[in-house]
Design a protein around this motif. Structure first.
Motif, PDB file in Angstrom:
ATOM      1  N   TYR A 117       0.840  -1.203   0.000  1.00  7.49           N
ATOM      2  CA  TYR A 117       0.000   0.000   0.000  1.00  7.49           C
ATOM      3  C   TYR A 117       0.876   1.256   0.000  1.00  7.49           C
ATOM      4  CZ  TYR A 117      -4.075  -2.908   1.210  1.00  7.49           C
ATOM      5  OH  TYR A 117      -5.084  -3.840   1.224  1.00  7.49           O
ATOM      6  N   THR A 121       1.733   2.246  -5.973  1.00  5.65           N
ATOM      7  CA  THR A 121       0.805   1.217  -6.446  1.00  5.65           C
ATOM      8  C   THR A 121      -0.646   1.715  -6.437  1.00  5.65           C
ATOM      9  OG1 THR A 121       0.609   0.342  -4.199  1.00  5.65           O
ATOM     10  CG2 THR A 121       2.252  -0.695  -5.623  1.00  5.65           C
ATOM     11  N   PHE A 122      -0.837   2.973  -6.083  1.00  2.00           N
ATOM     12  CA  PHE A 122      -2.201   3.528  -6.017  1.00  2.00           C
ATOM     13  C   PHE A 122      -2.558   4.145  -7.371  1.00  2.00           C
ATOM     14  CE2 PHE A 122      -5.494   6.612  -4.911  1.00  2.00           C
ATOM     15  CZ  PHE A 122      -6.290   5.868  -4.046  1.00  2.00           C
ATOM     16  N   VAL A 123      -3.610   3.654  -7.977  1.00  6.01           N
ATOM     17  CA  VAL A 123      -4.018   4.171  -9.291  1.00  6.01           C
ATOM     18  C   VAL A 123      -4.923   5.392  -9.079  1.00  6.01           C
ATOM     19  CG1 VAL A 123      -5.328   3.636 -11.381  1.00  6.01           C
ATOM     20  CG2 VAL A 123      -3.861   1.883 -10.329  1.00  6.01           C
ATOM     21  N   ASN A 128     -10.863   9.424  -7.193  1.00  6.05           N
ATOM     22  CA  ASN A 128     -10.053   9.561  -5.971  1.00  6.05           C
ATOM     23  C   ASN A 128      -8.961  10.619  -6.105  1.00  6.05           C
ATOM     24  OD1 ASN A 128      -8.050   8.419  -7.556  1.00  6.05           O
ATOM     25  ND2 ASN A 128      -8.347   6.364  -6.730  1.00  6.05           N
ATOM     26  N   VAL A 155     -17.045   0.949   1.229  1.00 10.85           N
ATOM     27  CA  VAL A 155     -16.208  -0.211   1.543  1.00 10.85           C
ATOM     28  C   VAL A 155     -15.286  -0.561   0.372  1.00 10.85           C
ATOM     29  CG1 VAL A 155     -16.311  -2.702   2.031  1.00 10.85           C
ATOM     30  CG2 VAL A 155     -17.967  -1.147   3.063  1.00 10.85           C
ATOM     31  N   GLY A 156     -14.016  -0.811   0.706  1.00  9.80           N
ATOM     32  CA  GLY A 156     -13.072  -1.334  -0.273  1.00  9.80           C
ATOM     33  C   GLY A 156     -12.702  -0.373  -1.387  1.00  9.80           C
ATOM     34  N   LEU A 157     -12.710   0.930  -1.104  1.00  9.15           N
ATOM     35  CA  LEU A 157     -12.407   1.896  -2.175  1.00  9.15           C
ATOM     36  C   LEU A 157     -11.014   2.516  -2.051  1.00  9.15           C
ATOM     37  CD1 LEU A 157     -15.819   3.707  -2.758  1.00  9.15           C
ATOM     38  CD2 LEU A 157     -14.770   1.873  -4.060  1.00  9.15           C
ATOM     39  N   GLY A 158     -10.219   2.081  -1.077  1.00 11.61           N
ATOM     40  CA  GLY A 158      -8.826   2.539  -1.052  1.00 11.61           C
ATOM     41  C   GLY A 158      -8.457   3.481   0.088  1.00 11.61           C
ATOM     42  N   LYS A 159      -9.294   3.589   1.110  1.00 13.35           N
ATOM     43  CA  LYS A 159      -8.955   4.503   2.224  1.00 13.35           C
ATOM     44  C   LYS A 159      -7.710   3.999   2.962  1.00 13.35           C
ATOM     45  CE  LYS A 159     -13.063   3.915   4.040  1.00 13.35           C
ATOM     46  NZ  LYS A 159     -13.731   3.066   3.055  1.00 13.35           N
ATOM     47  N   THR A 160      -7.724   2.701   3.299  1.00 12.31           N
ATOM     48  CA  THR A 160      -6.577   2.155   4.031  1.00 12.31           C
ATOM     49  C   THR A 160      -5.313   2.235   3.169  1.00 12.31           C
ATOM     50  OG1 THR A 160      -8.077   0.681   5.183  1.00 12.31           O
ATOM     51  CG2 THR A 160      -5.751   0.093   5.246  1.00 12.31           C
ATOM     52  N   HIS A 161      -5.482   1.943   1.887  1.00 16.47           N
ATOM     53  CA  HIS A 161      -4.328   2.004   0.979  1.00 16.47           C
ATOM     54  C   HIS A 161      -3.713   3.411   1.021  1.00 16.47           C
ATOM     55  CE1 HIS A 161      -2.580   0.522  -3.072  1.00 16.47           C
ATOM     56  NE2 HIS A 161      -1.858   1.548  -2.655  1.00 16.47           N
ATOM     57  N   ASP A 221     -11.070   3.789   9.984  1.00 15.48           N
ATOM     58  CA  ASP A 221     -12.433   3.348  10.295  1.00 15.48           C
ATOM     59  C   ASP A 221     -12.943   3.942  11.595  1.00 15.48           C
ATOM     60  OD1 ASP A 221     -12.719   1.793   8.013  1.00 15.48           O
ATOM     61  OD2 ASP A 221     -11.765   0.060   8.934  1.00 15.48           O
ATOM     62  N   ILE A 318     -13.310  -2.030  -4.917  1.00 12.00           N
ATOM     63  CA  ILE A 318     -12.021  -2.382  -5.542  1.00 12.00           C
ATOM     64  C   ILE A 318     -11.472  -3.675  -4.949  1.00 12.00           C
ATOM     65  CG2 ILE A 318      -9.653  -1.579  -5.944  1.00 12.00           C
ATOM     66  CD1 ILE A 318     -10.857   1.267  -6.025  1.00 12.00           C
ATOM     67  N   ARG A 319     -11.801  -3.917  -3.682  1.00 10.34           N
ATOM     68  CA  ARG A 319     -11.359  -5.184  -3.080  1.00 10.34           C
ATOM     69  C   ARG A 319     -11.974  -6.351  -3.847  1.00 10.34           C
ATOM     70  NH1 ARG A 319     -12.867  -4.344   1.964  1.00 10.34           N
ATOM     71  NH2 ARG A 319     -10.924  -3.349   2.558  1.00 10.34           N
ATOM     72  N   GLU A 322     -10.270  -6.653  -7.375  1.00  8.13           N
ATOM     73  CA  GLU A 322      -8.989  -7.371  -7.315  1.00  8.13           C
ATOM     74  C   GLU A 322      -9.207  -8.839  -6.958  1.00  8.13           C
ATOM     75  OE1 GLU A 322      -5.794  -3.993  -6.013  1.00  8.13           O
ATOM     76  OE2 GLU A 322      -6.595  -5.265  -4.450  1.00  8.13           O
TER      77      GLU A 322
HETATM   78  N1  LIG Z   1      -6.788   3.458  -6.442  1.00 16.71           N
HETATM   79  C1  LIG Z   1      -6.359   2.241  -6.155  1.00 16.71           C
HETATM   80  N2  LIG Z   1      -5.296   1.728  -6.798  1.00 16.71           N
HETATM   81  C2  LIG Z   1      -4.866   0.482  -6.552  1.00 16.71           C
HETATM   82  N3  LIG Z   1      -5.431  -0.342  -5.651  1.00 16.71           N
HETATM   83  C3  LIG Z   1      -6.467   0.130  -4.977  1.00 16.71           C
HETATM   84  C4  LIG Z   1      -6.993   1.431  -5.168  1.00 16.71           C
HETATM   85  N4  LIG Z   1      -8.027   1.620  -4.346  1.00 16.71           N
HETATM   86  C5  LIG Z   1      -8.163   0.489  -3.643  1.00 16.71           C
HETATM   87  N5  LIG Z   1      -7.228  -0.409  -4.021  1.00 16.71           N
HETATM   88  C6  LIG Z   1      -7.067  -1.767  -3.480  1.00 16.71           C
HETATM   89  O1  LIG Z   1      -8.358  -2.249  -3.088  1.00 16.71           O
HETATM   90  C7  LIG Z   1      -8.271  -2.994  -1.898  1.00 16.71           C
HETATM   91  C8  LIG Z   1      -9.193  -2.398  -0.853  1.00 16.71           C
HETATM   92  O2  LIG Z   1      -8.695  -1.126  -0.480  1.00 16.71           O
HETATM   93  P1  LIG Z   1      -8.690  -0.587   1.034  1.00 16.71           P
HETATM   94  O3  LIG Z   1      -8.505  -1.714   1.993  1.00 16.71           O
HETATM   95  O4  LIG Z   1      -7.734   0.538   1.102  1.00 16.71           O
HETATM   96  O5  LIG Z   1     -10.181  -0.072   1.118  1.00 16.71           O
HETATM   97  P2  LIG Z   1     -10.916   0.663   2.314  1.00 16.71           P
HETATM   98  O6  LIG Z   1     -11.601   1.829   1.674  1.00 16.71           O
HETATM   99  O7  LIG Z   1      -9.980   0.940   3.429  1.00 16.71           O
HETATM  100  O8  LIG Z   1     -11.975  -0.428   2.727  1.00 16.71           O
HETATM  101  P3  LIG Z   1     -12.783  -0.634   4.122  1.00 16.71           P
HETATM  102  O9  LIG Z   1     -13.895   0.346   4.067  1.00 16.71           O
HETATM  103  O10 LIG Z   1     -13.254  -2.047   4.022  1.00 16.71           O
HETATM  104  O11 LIG Z   1     -11.842  -0.391   5.254  1.00 16.71           O
HETATM  105  C9  LIG Z   1      -6.821  -2.978  -1.478  1.00 16.71           C
HETATM  106  O12 LIG Z   1      -6.193  -4.159  -1.910  1.00 16.71           O
HETATM  107  C10 LIG Z   1      -6.241  -1.771  -2.218  1.00 16.71           C
HETATM  108  O13 LIG Z   1      -4.871  -1.930  -2.504  1.00 16.71           O
END
Ligand SMILES: Nc1ncnc2c1ncn2[C@@H]1O[C@H](COP(=O)(O)OP(=O)(O)OP(=O)(O)O)[C@@H](O)[C@H]1O
Length: 454
Positions: A117, A121-123, A128, A155-161, A221, A318-319, A322
């Motif tokens: 992360y 590697t973030f697109v 976003n 959910v799963g849109l890249g916040k943690t990333h 979160d 996005i989770r 992938e």
């Molecule tokens: N813009 C991006 N480019 C590349 N990978 C991404 C991108 N956005 C999300 N991902 C990938 O999607 C997956 C989910 O992302 P992440 O865990 O950051 O989501 P989140 O918003 O924190 O989810 P949650 O709400 O469940 O906590 C991860 O594997 C992350 O690397």
């Protein structure tokens, strides 16, 4: 070798899931958070989610250790031993190794961060780009531009990333900087422990020292602390101390501050002091770019039509996007078939079908509760009366009432053919305890969220 294992890690986990028919909920709870920390000779050190604690690690090792070893051997062709540890234990091991061997080994320097992360590697897409630009600005000049930075999205849109990317960037550019990344669940649990042990030692002081004596706090979160008065109170003071001493705070949530109903006004206004940015669902081009990035990182070669098929059909998470690619690749290996659109259609039919919303059933609640308490599902349906079984069973009754539409007698029937008065007694007991027991409140909240992530 570490890079090769890391590159194939999603595929390895997915193969365990498919071969052992592991439910999505169990997979998300136990296996998905596992990360490769190190590979040395024939030993792979794997990090577990710190929130699961030592019991969680021993549960994962017992239940999934052999399936993971078998999948690694199938996919890499090599027989490895594995050791599943908590990030803190790994830090201890790596400290010892570094002092023994100097700093020659190229290890994952920050075990509490996912090495994948990073900003590289973030697109970046239209969904976003603002969140990305703000994160980069904060990473380049902590506490100088936007403080706090509040990132929200589904959910799963890249916040943690993005949060891990900021932490990596700051640590790479200023290794002495004290960066703390935690989920708000960890913050809450550590606070509860500190308060519980308050009379015996100075654990509350230790807690404050840990959270206030840092340069950057990333708290993921934040929605999990909402509604918990004592945690909000402590977080309020943590926030003030850090902000007053010009330390950076970065917060993520599933909603913007103004839509978080149970958030205290004074915290809401503080969250809005800095910059609030959102991440939306990615458009088609961004989804394709994310799949291409994953293909590159994992060293895969996938037919473009298959990529288009995935990007067209999986839109909002996005989770899952992938995960779909990983699942297809794992399936094609196991079945020894080429990755084609037909195969993708077959493998993804559950994910893509319009009615795939997961129903909450008593069985699902039993499954999650048994995993949480590390007891057998059969015990929860049984007549066993020992406290370590009857208490989680009462939690199942409570959650079944809360999360399903079932009547007391239907819950009783499904939970080992019990009478409706027994169910009512169980629900009453948990309801009363919830009034004063903050650990139970947290357990119920986390379990509810795991059972029903929506
Ligand atoms: N813009 C991006 N480019 C590349 N990978 C991404 C991108 N956005 C999300 N991902 C990938 O999607 C997956 C989910 O992302 P992440 O865990 O950051 O989501 P989140 O918003 O924190 O989810 P949650 O709400 O469940 O906590 C991860 O594997 C992350 O690397």
């Amino acid at each position: 070798m570490k890079n090769i294992i890391q590159g194939k890690w999603d595929e390895i986990l997915m193969s365990v899931k498919i071969t052992h028919d592991i439910t999505d909920v169990s997979f998300r709870t136990w296996l998905a958070p596992l990360k490769v920390y190190d590979v040395e000779d024939n030993l792979i050190t794997i990090l577990s989610n710190p929130d699961l604690g030592k019991d969680g690690v021993s549960f994962i090792s017992k239940k999934y250790g052999i399936p993971i070893k078998v999948a690694i051997e199938e996919i890499t062709g090599k027989n490895y031993e594995i050791s599943i540890v908590l990030p803190d234990e790994a830090k201890e091991i790596s400290k010892k190794e570094n002092s023994n061997q100097g700093n020659s080994a190229q290890k994952n320097k920050y075990p509490f961060l996912n090495p994948r992360y990073t900003f590289d590697t973030f697109v970046v897409g239209t969904n976003n780009n603002l969140a990305h630009a703000a994160s980069l600005a904060v990473a380049e000049s902590p506490a100088e531009v936007y403080n706090p930075l509040f990132i929200y999205g589904g959910v799963g849109l890249g916040k943690t990333h993005l949060m891990h990317s900021i932490a990596h960037f700051i640590l790479e550019h200023n290794p002495s900087s004290k960066v703390l990344y935690v989920t708000s669940e960890t913050f809450t649990n550590e606070l509860i422990d500190a308060i519980r042990n308050r009379s015996e030692n100075s654990s509350t002081a230790e807690f404050r020292e840990k959270y206030r004596n840092i340069d950057v706090l990333l708290i993921d979160d934040i929605q999990f602390i909402i509604g918990k008065e004592s945690t909000q109170e402590e977080f309020f003071h943590t926030f003030n101390t850090l902000h007053e001493s010009k330390k950076q705070i970065i917060i993520s949530s599933d909603k913007p501050p103004k839509d978080i109903e149970t958030l205290e006004e004074r915290l809401r206004s503080r969250f809005e002091w800095g910059l609030t940015v959102d991440i939306q669902s990615p458009d088609y081009e961004t989804r394709m770019a994310i799949l291409k990035k994953k293909e590159e990182l994992d060293g895969l070669q996938i037919d473009n039509e298959v990529m288009k098929y995935i990007a067209t059909n999986i839109k909002s998470n996005i989770r899952e996007l992938e995960g779909a690619l990983t699942k297809i690749v794992a399936f094609s290996r196991l079945e020894k078939k080429d990755v084609t659109v037909e195969l993708a259609e077959k493998v993804l039919k559950d994910l893509i079908s319009p009615n795939n919303k997961k129903e909450i059933t008593v069985d699902l609640i039993v499954e999650m509760t048994s995993e949480h308490f590390n007891i057998a599902q059969s015990d929860l349906y049984s007549t066993k009366k020992s406290k370590n079984i009857s208490y989680p069973r009462q939690i199942c009754m409570y959650l079944s009432r809360k999360l399903t539409e079932l009547s007391l007698s239907d819950i009783g029937k499904k939970l080992g053919n019990r009478d409706h008065t027994t169910v009512l007694h169980g629900i009453d007991k948990i309801t009363k305890e919830l009034e004063n027991d903050s650990t139970l409140q947290n357990t119920i909240e986390v379990l509810s969220k795991k059972i029903n992530p929506q």
